[in-house]
Scaffold this motif. Sequence first.
Motif: not given
Length: 97
Positions: A64-65, A71-72, A79-81
């Motif tokens: 899970v981690a 995913l992060k 977001v950066d793109q």
Amino acid sequence: MSVRLAQLAGRVLRPVLLPVQFALLLFTLRRGRLRAARARGDRGAISIELALAIIALVFVAGAVATALYLLKDKVVTKVDQDPNLPGGAGGAGGASK
């Protein structure tokens, strides 16, 4: 439309969650063997089964981690793109690393 979306989500998530489902099945098996050892009064088997159950739980938590970490990374890259999102390239957002 929402029924189709739910079916699609189910079809996409099932293969992704197969390792977690396997580990939970393993944990259930170990828990059953622990109950059988407890019923027999075998203390050595109880401690071994508890240790193996804990290992299975750690495996599930690690899976899970890892999934959340991947995913992060994927979201941060998007977001950066995307210049339209806050914090993206050329965006007006105040988010910083």
